[in-house]
Design an enzyme around this catalytic site. Structure first.
Site, PDB file in Angstrom:
ATOM      1  N   ASN A   1       0.827  -1.200   0.000  1.00  0.00           N
ATOM      2  CA  ASN A   1       0.000   0.000   0.000  1.00  0.00           C
ATOM      3  C   ASN A   1       0.871   1.263   0.000  1.00  0.00           C
ATOM      4  OD1 ASN A   1      -1.993   1.965   0.355  1.00  0.00           O
ATOM      5  ND2 ASN A   1      -3.215   0.682   1.683  1.00  0.00           N
ATOM      6  N   ASP A   2       1.438   1.595   1.152  1.00  0.00           N
ATOM      7  CA  ASP A   2       2.174   2.862   1.260  1.00  0.00           C
ATOM      8  C   ASP A   2       3.369   2.936   0.304  1.00  0.00           C
ATOM      9  OD1 ASP A   2       0.457   3.665   3.323  1.00  0.00           O
ATOM     10  OD2 ASP A   2       1.679   2.640   4.813  1.00  0.00           O
ATOM     11  N   VAL A   3       4.001   1.810   0.016  1.00  0.00           N
ATOM     12  CA  VAL A   3       5.224   1.830  -0.800  1.00  0.00           C
ATOM     13  C   VAL A   3       4.936   2.060  -2.274  1.00  0.00           C
ATOM     14  CG1 VAL A   3       6.501   0.368   0.809  1.00  0.00           C
ATOM     15  CG2 VAL A   3       5.230  -0.698  -1.068  1.00  0.00           C
TER      16      VAL A   3
END
Length: 487
Positions: A412-414
């Site tokens: 997700n965040d990456v």
């Protein structure tokens, strides 16, 4: 063999064995730097540890081996059972426990040394005078650092497990009011009590002061890790690993054991270097990770609630298979969700099928994907994914513009473009995998829930992104079946 019967042989043999062990440790750590040589490096390090144990036993001479054998059997059984039973998703927790065990061992050894050399003989004078200032200070450092490592690792373990103090928690940091002042005061108490114990006469209360120093350090370990969120856990695991090495090295000075000093310093230095690498990969400073309370407050970019998304395209496995039919290049991007779903084997099956159809397949690995350094590499290695298909972020990023399909599984965040395009976002400036540059991005997720950073992922609403909602393993199995059915 004993020092009394052959002192010259022992005096020569033991340092040689220690030197060989230290050199093998170095080669073992070097082997761990690459996926291809990691297994060999692990075996080398284990062999070096065995050699170190043998050298230590020779150095001790005639001892009661019943206790040694009992420890080997009990410890070996616990380690073997844990290694066999632990699942890949539980590896970060296991590493956290190992770090804690290292810190706890340092505390026990240093405490036993002080008890045996100072408390039990009831000697007069200060411990610093009786032991030497270097040994006294090393003993205190071993206890302080080891205690912080012990409880810090236990809290990290509980946070990784998702529960603490009997209740379930999220990966969000736990921010106590005035935590920086509290931490500073507790740290001063631990350091002050430890130094007072070493430089005041033993009659002043050596044992109570040591107990106060140890207890304050145990509390400090808890307070330092509580404010750290799940997104920063890979950094924390690396740092605690470094702490355990530093504690072991300090214990080496206490015991005047060169091998323990060297091996502890190696672990401490490698852990610090890895911590720095992880911080750079997240565009964060170590101070920000430890004291910033990242993810604990509302931030720019939204809190990641599902209601924030207004333009999301939801596809099924059949639609995804149709897109894959015309693809010439596919990149898989694994995240922690892949580990949770245990989908690494079906990813490998789908990749093999695509390769049979002359599709170029690679894997994009972000340095902080998962919950510990190298988590995704280990996971894919378990499924026998060829090493040469695993590409680090700097290598794969230039290729996304020429990629037909990117399949993001549980990350997700990456892959959140906000890191590059939204100033003010908590992750702004963090290096990401630029999957948004690919022709089509398939996001396999159970829902639109936020990642560890707790923010909206702008990628979900991109025109070239399609969402595949469901369990990662089940969705990939359905896609595999549809691709096979297409012939």
């Amino acid at each position: 063999m004993s020092p009394a019967s052959s002192p010259s042989v022992t005096a020569t043999l033991v340092p040689i064995l220690y030197l060989v062990s230290a050199v093998v440790f170095i080669f073992g750590i070097k082997g761990l730097t690459k996926v291809r040589t990691a297994r060999r490096g692990n075996l080398l390090a284990a062999g070096a540890m065995l050699l170190a144990i043998v050298a230590t036993l020779i150095d001790l001479g005639t001892i009661d081996y019943r206790w040694i054998l009992a420890g080997l059997v009990i410890g070996g059984l616990i380690g073997s059972i844990a290694a066999v039973k632990v699942e890949m998703t539980g590896m970060p927790e296991m590493v956290a426990l190992f770090n804690g065990c290292g810190g706890g061992a340092s505390v026990l050894v240093a405490t036993a040394y002080l008890w045996y050399r100072v408390v039990e003989p009831a000697a007069d004078g200060t411990p610093a005078a009786l032991l030497g200032a270097d040994s006294a200070v090393s003993s205190v450092l071993s206890i302080l650092i080891g205690a912080v490592t012990l409880t810090g690792s236990l809290v990290a373990y509980l946070k990784l497990r998702g529960w603490i103090f009997g209740r379930r928690i999220s990966g969000q940091p736990i921010l106590l009011p005035g935590r920086h002042v509290i931490n500073a005061l507790v740290g001063l108490v631990a350091l002050g009590a430890g130094l007072a114990a070493m430089f005041l006469p033993t009659g002043f209360g050596l044992a109570p002061l040591i107990i106060v120093a140890a207890l304050a350090s145990l509390v400090l370990g808890v307070l330092l890790v509580l404010p750290i969120g799940g997104a920063d856990m890979p950094v924390v695991i690396s740092l605690l690993n470094s702490y355990s090495g530093l504690a072991a090295s300090a214990t080496g000075f206490v015991l005047n054991n060169n091998l323990l000093i060297i091996s502890g310093a190696l672990v401490g230095a490698s852990g610090l270097i890895l911590t720095q690498i992880m911080c750079v990969a997240m565009n964060r400073t170590l101070g920000n990770v430890l004291f910033g309370g990242f993810g604990g407050e509302a931030s720019a970019g939204g809190g990641g609630a599902s209601s924030e998304y207004t333009n999301v395209k939801s596809y099924g496995a059949e639609d995804a298979a149709l897109v894959l039919e015309s693809a010439e290049s596919v990149v898989f991007v694994p995240g922690y969700g892949l580990a949770v779903a245990q989908a690494q084997h079906v990813v490998r099956e789908l990749a093999d099928l695509l390769i049979e159809r002359r599709v170029k397949v690679t894997y994009g690995i972000h340095p902080v994907a998962g919950r510990m350094p190298g988590h995704m590499n280990v996971l894919l290695a378990e499924a026998d994914v060829p090493y040469e298909q695993l590409l680090e972020m700097d290598t794969i990023n230039p290729e996304f513009k020429e990629t037909d399909v990117v399949i993001v599984v549980g990350a997700n965040d990456v892959v959140n473009p906000a890191a590059e395009k939204t100033p003010g976002s908590p992750i702004y400036g963090m290096p990401i995998l630029k999957v948004y540059e690919a022709q089509t991005v398939m996001m396999i997720k159970r829902s639109l829930s936020a990642g560890f950073a707790g923010i909206k992922n702008e990628l979900f609403e991109y025109d070239n992104t399609i969402m595949l909602f469901g369990d990662g393993k089940k969705m990939l199995q359905d896609m595999l079946a549809e691709v096979k059915a297409a012939g």
